[in-house]
Design a protein around this motif. Structure first.
Motif, PDB file in Angstrom:
ATOM      1  N   TRP A 272       0.860  -1.181   0.000  1.00  0.00           N
ATOM      2  CA  TRP A 272       0.000   0.000   0.000  1.00  0.00           C
ATOM      3  C   TRP A 272       0.898   1.234   0.000  1.00  0.00           C
ATOM      4  O   TRP A 272       1.381   1.667   1.045  1.00  0.00           O
ATOM      5  CB  TRP A 272      -0.903   0.013   1.230  1.00  0.00           C
ATOM      6  CG  TRP A 272      -2.017  -0.991   1.176  1.00  0.00           C
ATOM      7  CD1 TRP A 272      -1.938  -2.319   1.450  1.00  0.00           C
ATOM      8  CD2 TRP A 272      -3.373  -0.736   0.818  1.00  0.00           C
ATOM      9  NE1 TRP A 272      -3.157  -2.916   1.284  1.00  0.00           N
ATOM     10  CE2 TRP A 272      -4.064  -1.965   0.911  1.00  0.00           C
ATOM     11  CE3 TRP A 272      -4.087   0.409   0.448  1.00  0.00           C
ATOM     12  CZ2 TRP A 272      -5.431  -2.076   0.620  1.00  0.00           C
ATOM     13  CZ3 TRP A 272      -5.434   0.289   0.177  1.00  0.00           C
ATOM     14  CH2 TRP A 272      -6.092  -0.936   0.259  1.00  0.00           C
ATOM     15  N   ILE A 277      -3.067   4.531  -0.519  1.00  0.00           N
ATOM     16  CA  ILE A 277      -3.653   5.025   0.724  1.00  0.00           C
ATOM     17  C   ILE A 277      -4.500   6.265   0.463  1.00  0.00           C
ATOM     18  O   ILE A 277      -5.599   6.428   1.021  1.00  0.00           O
ATOM     19  CB  ILE A 277      -2.548   5.342   1.750  1.00  0.00           C
ATOM     20  CG1 ILE A 277      -1.894   4.040   2.245  1.00  0.00           C
ATOM     21  CG2 ILE A 277      -3.092   6.143   2.914  1.00  0.00           C
ATOM     22  CD1 ILE A 277      -2.821   3.150   3.051  1.00  0.00           C
ATOM     23  N   ARG A 310      -1.320  -0.238   7.898  1.00  0.00           N
ATOM     24  CA  ARG A 310      -0.395  -0.519   6.797  1.00  0.00           C
ATOM     25  C   ARG A 310       0.971  -1.004   7.278  1.00  0.00           C
ATOM     26  O   ARG A 310       1.551  -1.926   6.700  1.00  0.00           O
ATOM     27  CB  ARG A 310      -0.199   0.737   5.931  1.00  0.00           C
ATOM     28  CG  ARG A 310       0.733   0.507   4.737  1.00  0.00           C
ATOM     29  CD  ARG A 310       0.919   1.751   3.904  1.00  0.00           C
ATOM     30  NE  ARG A 310       1.685   2.782   4.601  1.00  0.00           N
ATOM     31  CZ  ARG A 310       2.114   3.904   4.012  1.00  0.00           C
ATOM     32  NH1 ARG A 310       1.821   4.145   2.740  1.00  0.00           N
ATOM     33  NH2 ARG A 310       2.804   4.785   4.704  1.00  0.00           N
ATOM     34  N   GLY A 315      -0.581  -5.710   7.658  1.00  0.00           N
ATOM     35  CA  GLY A 315      -0.281  -4.700   6.653  1.00  0.00           C
ATOM     36  C   GLY A 315      -1.408  -4.411   5.685  1.00  0.00           C
ATOM     37  O   GLY A 315      -1.161  -3.876   4.607  1.00  0.00           O
ATOM     38  N   ASP A 316      -2.649  -4.732   6.051  1.00  0.00           N
ATOM     39  CA  ASP A 316      -3.787  -4.521   5.157  1.00  0.00           C
ATOM     40  C   ASP A 316      -4.775  -3.553   5.810  1.00  0.00           C
ATOM     41  O   ASP A 316      -5.462  -3.910   6.768  1.00  0.00           O
ATOM     42  CB  ASP A 316      -4.472  -5.858   4.858  1.00  0.00           C
ATOM     43  CG  ASP A 316      -5.585  -5.730   3.832  1.00  0.00           C
ATOM     44  OD1 ASP A 316      -5.945  -4.578   3.482  1.00  0.00           O
ATOM     45  OD2 ASP A 316      -6.095  -6.769   3.369  1.00  0.00           O
ATOM     46  N   PRO A 317      -4.916  -2.320   5.303  1.00  0.00           N
ATOM     47  CA  PRO A 317      -5.812  -1.343   5.931  1.00  0.00           C
ATOM     48  C   PRO A 317      -7.289  -1.719   5.875  1.00  0.00           C
ATOM     49  O   PRO A 317      -8.099  -1.095   6.574  1.00  0.00           O
ATOM     50  CB  PRO A 317      -5.554  -0.061   5.113  1.00  0.00           C
ATOM     51  CG  PRO A 317      -4.205  -0.251   4.508  1.00  0.00           C
ATOM     52  CD  PRO A 317      -4.105  -1.728   4.225  1.00  0.00           C
TER      53      PRO A 317
END
Length: 597
Positions: A272, A277, A310, A315-317
Motif C-alpha cells: 500500500w 492510501i 499498513r 499490513g492490510d488497511p
C-alpha cells in the motif's frame, strides 16, 4: 502486550487426548538410589511407548531448552562471557555414554540437532555402536513429509499450517503450526499429534463450525517457506512466545521443515503506497460511512489508523478483526500517538466508521462486522481510561510492552538499567553520539544560505528548482529552522550522489522527499503536528513514491538508515530543530539520575 479476549485461534482444533505433553528436562543430573541417572530412566520409559512421537517430543524439548533463542536478549549479552551449556556440549554427554538410551538420543539429535556439525557428530558416534534401537528410530533418516494444508479465516488474524510426516515403519504424525499475523506473522504456537495428516485434517474439518474458515492444500515448498520465516521472526519477539508445547517442539518442527523442498513462496505482505492510501482515504470520505467523522482532526486520526493498519500486523488497511481493534485501542494508539486527550479520544468513532466501510468493500458478513464493532464498544472504556491517565509512550512504552519494564510509574520504570541504557543509546543515535547528547542545547538552528560548494555544475538547475520548492514550503508551512535543515540535507544529497538529480524524476517529488526526511527526523508527522497528506497536497502530488525517494536520498547523503520502532534517526544536529532537541534534552535530564553507576 498479550492480547486478551480474542477469537479462538483458527485451526486450533485438536482431538481430545491426542496432544502429547512436552518434556521438561531436569535442571541437574539427578540419580536414582541405585546410581543410574534419572535422564536415562526417562529416555528408557519413552522408548517403551510404542508411539514414536513421545520420545521425539522429549528429545525436541531437551534441545529447545538449550536453544539460545529462548534467552532474554538482554540476559544473552550479560551471559556472553559466562559458561552456558550448549546443545553441542549436551550431545557430548551422550557421545561419551555408551548405552542404548544414549544411542537413542544420538539418533534423535542426528536429525533434530540445531546445526549440521552437531548432526554429523551424532551420526559418526552412532556408526560405531551396535545397540538394537527400535526400528522407527533406527530408520528416522527415512522420514518423509507427505502433504501440507493451511486453515485460514476471512479476517486474517492467523493461519494454522499442518504438515504430515510418515516414517518408514508406517508410523504417522502431524505437526501443526499457528502463525499469528497481528503480531507480525510469527509462530505463536506449535504442537505435534500422532495422527496422519488425513486423519488430522478430517477431524479439524469436522469440528470447524465456521463458514468464514477455509482449509486448503498448499505445496510443501510453500509450507517450508512460510513456517521458516514465521519461526525466524517469532524468535526475535521478546518476551518469547511460549505455550505448553512451543518452543519445546521447535527442533522437531525445524527437522521436518528440512525434509520439505526449497523454492516456495512465503507470505507476501500487501503493498500500500501513498497513492493507494490516498485513494482509499478518498473513497472512504466520499462514502456514506464517513458521515459524522469528516472534521480535520478526524482526518488526522484516520491517517494514524491507516499508519497502524499498513505498517504493523498483516499490513492490510481493509482487514479489521476484534483482535486488531484490541491491539490498536489498548496498546498501539496510547503508546504511539502523542497528542491531546481530546484529539486521541476521536479514535473509536473514526474506527467504527472505517470498519463499516472496510467490511463493506471486502464483502465481509454482517455478523463479523458486528463482532468487530462490539470489540470497539468493549475496549473503548479501557482506551479512554488509559489515555486520560499517566501512561508510558515512545521508547519507555516499547520496553514496557516487551516485558522489560514492570513498574507503573516513570520513576520506577526509568530506574530499570536495561531501559536507561537503551534510552541513552537511542538518544545518542538521534543526535550523533554520547558526547553530542551530553552537550546538546536547544538553541535555534542558524538561518543559513544554501551551500553550492562541491555540487556538480550539470545538476545546478535541477537542485535549484528543488531548493525553491523546499524553501517555499518551509516559509509557508513551517519556519526558518526547518528551512535551514532542508537546505543542509539537500546539499548533502547533491554532493553525495549527483546521480540522484540526473535521473528522470519529478521536481515536486524530490522536494517532498527532502521535507519528508527532515520532518521524520524531527517527529513532525506524529500527533497532529502535520499530516503527510497535507504536505503531499502542498507539492501537488497525488501518488506515492516520496518515502522511497527519501530513502534513496538518505543513502546518498551518507547516512545509515536507523529506523526505530517509532523514530527516524539520522544522527545529525544540523537537521534537528530546537523543539526536537528540547524533547530529547528533557528525556536525557529525566534519566540522568537513574543511569547505573
Amino acid at each position: 502486550m498479550t492480547p486478551r479476549g480474542r477469537r479462538t485461534k483458527v485451526g486450533r482444533i485438536t482431538p481430545k487426548g491426542t496432544r502429547p505433553s512436552g518434556f521438561t528436562p531436569p535442571e541437574n543430573s539427578h540419580r536414582e538410589p541405585d546410581g543410574e541417572p534419572e535422564m536415562l530412566i526417562t529416555i528408557r520409559q519413552s522408548l517403551a511407548v510404542r508411539e514414536p512421537l513421545e520420545f521425539l517430543l522429549m528429545a525436541s524439548s531437551l534441545l529447545a531448552a538449550l536453544d539460545p533463542r529462548r534467552v532474554d536478549p538482554f540476559e544473552r549479552i550479560k551471559e556472553s562471557s559466562t559458561a552456558r551449556l550448549t546443545a553441542s556440549e549436551f550431545c557430548d554427554t551422550f557421545i561419551h555414554t555408551n548405552c542404548l538410551e544414549a544411542s537413542a538420543m544420538l539418533a534423535a539429535f542426528a536429525q533434530m540437532g540445531d546445526d549440521e556439525i552437531l548432526r554429523a557428530r551424532a551420526r559418526r558416534a552412532l556408526a560405531n555402536r551396535q545397540h538394537a534401537l527400535p526400528a522407527w528410530l533406527a530408520q528416522l533418516d527415512g522420514a518423509t513429509a507427505t502433504r501440507a494444508t493451511q486453515m485460514t479465516h476471512v479476517l486474517g488474524d492467523g493461519d494454522s499450517l499442518v504438515v504430515g510426516v510418515a516414517l518408514p515403519t508406517s508410523h504417522h504424525f502431524s505437526v501443526v503450526i499457528y502463525i499469528d499475523h497481528n503480531m507480525g506473522t510469527v509462530v505463536k504456537d506449535g504442537f505435534a499429534v500422532p495422527l496422519s495428516i488425513e486423519d488430522m485434517t478430517s477431524d479439524m474439518t469436522a469440528r470447524m463450525d465456521d463458514p468464514d474458515t477455509v482449509m486448503s492444500d498448499i505445496s510443501l515448498a510453500d509450507a517450508r517457506e512460510r513456517i521458516s520465516e514465521a519461526i525466524d521472526d517469532g524468535a526475535m519477539v521478546h518476551p518469547p512466545l511460549e505455550t505448553d508445547s512451543w518452543p519445546a517442539c521447535r527442533p522437531l518442527a525445524e527437522w521436518i521443515l528440512r525434509l520439505l523442498p526449497l523454492g516456495g513462496t512465503g507470505y507476501v505482505r500487501p503493498q500500500w503506497d501513498e497513492r493507494a492510501i490516498e485513494s482509499l482515504t478518498s473513497r472512504f470520505f466520499a462514502s456514506p460511512f464517513s458521515a459524522g467523522v469528516a472534521s480535520p482532526d478526524q482526518h488526522g486520526m484516520l491517517e494514524a489508523i491507516l499508519w497502524f493498519a499498513r505498517d504493523y500486523g498483516p499490513g492490510d488497511p481493509l482487514r479489521w478483526s476484534p483482535v486488531a481493534v484490541e491491539i490498536l485501542l489498548v496498546d498501539w494508539i496510547p503508546r504511539k500517538i502523542i497528542a491531546s486527550v481530546d484529539y486521541v479520544a476521536l479514535a473509536p468513532n473514526v474506527l467504527r466508521a472505517f470498519v463499516r466501510f472496510s467490511h463493506a468493500e471486502r464483502g465481509i458478513r454482517p455478523s463479523l462486522t458486528a463482532e468487530t464493532l462490539d470489540a470497539i464498544d468493549r475496549y473503548e472504556p479501557m482506551f479512554l481510561s488509559i489515555i486520560k491517565s499517566p501512561h508510558l509512550q515512545g521508547p519507555a512504552a516499547l520496553l514496557a510492552a516487551s516485558g522489560l519494564l514492570d513498574s507503573d510509574d516513570f520513576e520506577g520504570i526509568g530506574a530499570h538499567p536495561s531501559y536507561v541504557e537503551w534510552a541513552i543509546g537511542w538518544m545518542s543515535d538521534a543526535v550523533g553520539g554520547p558526547n553530542a547528547l551530553q552537550a546538546l542545547n536547544d538553541e535555534p538552528l542558524v538561518d543559513r544560505e544554501f551551500s553550492w560548494v562541491g555540487i556538480a555544475d550539470d545538476i545546478h538547475g535541477k537542485v535549484a528548482e528543488v531548493l525553491s520548492l523546499c524553501d517555499h514550503f518551509c516559509d509557508d508551512q513551517l519556519d526558518d529552522e526547518y528551512r535551514s535543515a532542508c537546505r543542509v540535507f539537500l546539499a548533502q544529497v547533491a554532493k553525495g550522489d549527483p546521480n540522484v538529480f540526473r535521473r528522470k524524476s519529478r521536481i515536486a517529488t524530490a522536494a517532498a522527499a527532502v521535507c519528508w526526511t527532515v520532518g521524520k527526523a524531527n517527529d513532525l508527522f506524529t500527533g497532529g503536528g502535520m499530516y503527510v497528506k497535507d504536505m503531499m497536497q502542498y507539492f501537488g502530488l497525488t501518488q506515492g513514491g516520496v518515502s522511497q525517494r527519501a530513502e534513496t536520498m538518505v543513502r546518498a547523503a551518507g547516512y545509515e538508515m536507523r529506523r526505530g520502532y517509532s523514530d527516524f534517526n539520522l544522527g545529525d544536529l544540523d537537521l534537528l530543530v530546537s523543539s526536537r532537541r528540547r524533547q530529547i534534552m528533557d528525556l536525557r535530564d529525566q534519566l540522568a539520575d537513574l543511569k547505573p553507576a
